[in-house]
Design a protein around this motif. Structure first.
Motif, PDB file in Angstrom:
ATOM      1  N   LEU A  84       0.833  -0.797  -0.316  1.00 29.45           N
ATOM      2  CA  LEU A  84      -0.202  -0.013   0.427  1.00 29.45           C
ATOM      3  C   LEU A  84       1.257   1.316  -0.761  1.00 29.45           C
ATOM      4  O   LEU A  84       1.753   1.237   1.141  1.00 29.45           O
ATOM      5  CB  LEU A  84      -0.585  -0.204   1.084  1.00 29.45           C
ATOM      6  CG  LEU A  84      -1.997  -1.362   1.692  1.00 29.45           C
ATOM      7  CD1 LEU A  84      -2.527  -1.066   2.785  1.00 29.45           C
ATOM      8  CD2 LEU A  84      -2.757  -1.319   0.399  1.00 29.45           C
ATOM      9  N   ILE A  85       0.071   2.290  -0.900  1.00 29.36           N
ATOM     10  CA  ILE A  85       1.327   3.652  -0.488  1.00 29.36           C
ATOM     11  C   ILE A  85       1.574   4.107   0.314  1.00 29.36           C
ATOM     12  O   ILE A  85       0.053   5.143   0.624  1.00 29.36           O
ATOM     13  CB  ILE A  85       0.652   4.282  -2.402  1.00 29.36           C
ATOM     14  CG1 ILE A  85       1.122   3.388  -3.522  1.00 29.36           C
ATOM     15  CG2 ILE A  85       1.466   5.510  -1.995  1.00 29.36           C
ATOM     16  CD1 ILE A  85       0.712   4.342  -4.854  1.00 29.36           C
ATOM     17  N   ARG A  88      -1.201   7.729   0.451  1.00 28.69           N
ATOM     18  CA  ARG A  88      -2.320   7.932  -0.558  1.00 28.69           C
ATOM     19  C   ARG A  88      -3.232   6.776   1.040  1.00 28.69           C
ATOM     20  O   ARG A  88      -2.719   6.372   2.121  1.00 28.69           O
ATOM     21  CB  ARG A  88      -2.639   6.730  -1.645  1.00 28.69           C
ATOM     22  CG  ARG A  88      -2.250   7.220  -2.970  1.00 28.69           C
ATOM     23  CD  ARG A  88      -1.948   6.615  -3.940  1.00 28.69           C
ATOM     24  NE  ARG A  88      -3.310   6.189  -4.459  1.00 28.69           N
ATOM     25  CZ  ARG A  88      -3.274   7.074  -5.454  1.00 28.69           C
ATOM     26  NH1 ARG A  88      -3.296   7.675  -6.279  1.00 28.69           N
ATOM     27  NH2 ARG A  88      -4.983   7.120  -5.958  1.00 28.69           N
ATOM     28  N   ASN A  93      -5.957   4.441  -2.052  1.00 32.69           N
ATOM     29  CA  ASN A  93      -5.388   2.812  -2.487  1.00 32.69           C
ATOM     30  C   ASN A  93      -6.262   2.100  -3.323  1.00 32.69           C
ATOM     31  O   ASN A  93      -5.369   1.098  -3.942  1.00 32.69           O
ATOM     32  CB  ASN A  93      -4.149   2.434  -0.988  1.00 32.69           C
ATOM     33  CG  ASN A  93      -2.850   2.325  -0.699  1.00 32.69           C
ATOM     34  OD1 ASN A  93      -2.383   1.975  -1.701  1.00 32.69           O
ATOM     35  ND2 ASN A  93      -3.003   3.447  -0.048  1.00 32.69           N
ATOM     36  N   LEU A  96      -6.512   2.488  -6.990  1.00 32.76           N
ATOM     37  CA  LEU A  96      -5.332   2.719  -7.534  1.00 32.76           C
ATOM     38  C   LEU A  96      -5.845   1.656  -9.312  1.00 32.76           C
ATOM     39  O   LEU A  96      -5.453   1.942 -10.484  1.00 32.76           O
ATOM     40  CB  LEU A  96      -4.128   2.657  -7.049  1.00 32.76           C
ATOM     41  CG  LEU A  96      -2.847   2.732  -7.418  1.00 32.76           C
ATOM     42  CD1 LEU A  96      -2.679   4.047  -8.122  1.00 32.76           C
ATOM     43  CD2 LEU A  96      -1.470   2.555  -6.953  1.00 32.76           C
ATOM     44  N   PRO A 129      -2.414   4.253   5.923  1.00 32.44           N
ATOM     45  CA  PRO A 129      -2.079   2.191   5.670  1.00 32.44           C
ATOM     46  C   PRO A 129      -1.109   2.373   7.422  1.00 32.44           C
ATOM     47  O   PRO A 129      -1.208   1.603   8.051  1.00 32.44           O
ATOM     48  CB  PRO A 129      -0.869   2.331   4.901  1.00 32.44           C
ATOM     49  CG  PRO A 129      -1.719   2.671   3.142  1.00 32.44           C
ATOM     50  CD  PRO A 129      -1.953   3.955   4.087  1.00 32.44           C
ATOM     51  N   ARG A 137      -4.514  -3.969   6.638  1.00 34.46           N
ATOM     52  CA  ARG A 137      -4.279  -4.193   5.831  1.00 34.46           C
ATOM     53  C   ARG A 137      -4.106  -4.956   4.276  1.00 34.46           C
ATOM     54  O   ARG A 137      -4.611  -4.857   3.394  1.00 34.46           O
ATOM     55  CB  ARG A 137      -2.473  -3.474   5.735  1.00 34.46           C
ATOM     56  CG  ARG A 137      -2.932  -2.028   6.032  1.00 34.46           C
ATOM     57  CD  ARG A 137      -0.731  -2.142   7.252  1.00 34.46           C
ATOM     58  NE  ARG A 137       0.024  -2.544   5.986  1.00 34.46           N
ATOM     59  CZ  ARG A 137       0.962  -1.250   5.850  1.00 34.46           C
ATOM     60  NH1 ARG A 137       0.614  -0.027   6.557  1.00 34.46           N
ATOM     61  NH2 ARG A 137       1.901  -1.089   5.094  1.00 34.46           N
ATOM     62  N   SER A 141      -5.568  -4.726   0.302  1.00 37.95           N
ATOM     63  CA  SER A 141      -5.026  -5.023  -0.389  1.00 37.95           C
ATOM     64  C   SER A 141      -5.610  -6.053  -1.764  1.00 37.95           C
ATOM     65  O   SER A 141      -5.252  -6.179  -2.405  1.00 37.95           O
ATOM     66  CB  SER A 141      -3.650  -5.580  -0.449  1.00 37.95           C
ATOM     67  OG  SER A 141      -2.913  -6.158  -1.223  1.00 37.95           O
ATOM     68  N   ARG A 144      -7.887  -3.841  -3.247  1.00 34.96           N
ATOM     69  CA  ARG A 144      -7.234  -3.113  -4.809  1.00 34.96           C
ATOM     70  C   ARG A 144      -7.194  -4.191  -5.637  1.00 34.96           C
ATOM     71  O   ARG A 144      -7.296  -4.054  -6.664  1.00 34.96           O
ATOM     72  CB  ARG A 144      -6.078  -2.804  -4.123  1.00 34.96           C
ATOM     73  CG  ARG A 144      -5.326  -1.721  -5.345  1.00 34.96           C
ATOM     74  CD  ARG A 144      -4.236  -1.971  -4.252  1.00 34.96           C
ATOM     75  NE  ARG A 144      -2.956  -2.537  -4.047  1.00 34.96           N
ATOM     76  CZ  ARG A 144      -1.738  -2.126  -3.573  1.00 34.96           C
ATOM     77  NH1 ARG A 144      -1.890  -0.439  -3.528  1.00 34.96           N
ATOM     78  NH2 ARG A 144      -1.232  -3.433  -3.159  1.00 34.96           N
TER      79      ARG A 144
END
Length: 251
Positions: A84-85, A88, A93, A96, A129, A137, A141, A144
């Motif tokens: 994860l960025i 952001r 995230n 994205l 994050p 998290r 992920s 995403r």
């Protein structure tokens, strides 16, 4: 859904093959776990599917189409680390993959917000994050990864860094989501019980280079409960799996 056909792979600077003439098929809607010793080439299989590496020979097909003819976004890949960025938000995230496709950012964020809501993550959408636990998290992920829109998801030891209790919780969460999403999952793990609990089939590597998989079909229905893997038949499968992994381990 996915087919490897006589795939061989080695790095240019290495004389030895990691994968040699490997062929296998994955059917639509399956949950396949791939188990084997560290360093045997399991993650390389995923890198080949994602076109991060190119086969020395052979072809890979997705729904009958050679992956070399497919553009980006045909596969969903979730690595060991959530990646994860940090600057952001959770919503940013999650959205994205949709933004990368070049769609409208506002529309992408709306779609991501809806999925976060479906997964019980909506109250974290404006957090970063660093504000979330490891398990949360990983859920983001996975969200995403789903938002790539891909029918096939590659999950590379996604729970390996989690504590034992969180890991069990995430396994149950993942099975619940998979049962509702009509996705095909390939899942790399070193955890034998994890593979037994999650999978429709288990692929065990046969050594190095990987030439074939020893296949174990899990004759267990879904939804699954923990005590289902404590029956005598499944305990025999567990012992067999552990012995296979010990054979391939390097000390």
């Amino acid at each position: 859904m996915l087919e490897f056909k006589n795939i061989s792979f080695k790095y240019d600077e290495d004389p030895d093959f990691i994968i040699k003439n490997l062929s296998f098929k994955v059917n639509k809607g399956e949950f396949i776990s791939i188990v084997g010793p560290s360093g045997c080439g399991k993650s390389t299989i995923f890198r080949l599917i994602c076109k991060l590496e190119k086969p020395f020979e052979g072809d890979i097909f997705l729904e009958g189409r050679n992956i070399n003819t497919l553009k980006g976004g045909y596969i969903g890949y979730m690595p060991q680390n959530d990646l994860l960025i940090p600057w952001r938000t959770i919503l940013q995230n999650s959205s994205l993959p949709l933004e990368i496709k070049g769609g409208d950012i506002k529309k992408a964020r709306h779609e991501a917000e809806k999925m976060l809501q479906d997964f019980g993550l909506e109250k974290y959408k404006d957090k970063f994050p660093k504000d979330l636990s490891g398990g949360m998290r990983q859920r983001v992920s996975f969200t995403r990864t789903l938002l790539t829109g891909s029918k096939v998801l590659l999950l590379d030891e996604p729970f390996s860094a989690l504590d034992a209790i969180t890991r069990l919780s995430m396994q149950e969460w993942l099975l619940d989501k998979w049962s509702k999403l009509n996705k095909t999952i390939l899942f790399i793990t070193h955890d034998v019980e994890e593979a037994l609990f999650l999978s429709t089939r288990i692929f065990v590597t046969d050594g190095s280079p990987i030439r074939k998989f020893k296949e174990i079909k899990m004759n267990l229905g879904y939804p699954r409960k923990r005590d289902m893997i404590d029956t005598p038949d499944i305990l025999k499968v567990k012992s067999k799996l552990i012995e296979e992994l010990k054979k391939g381990a390097k000390f």
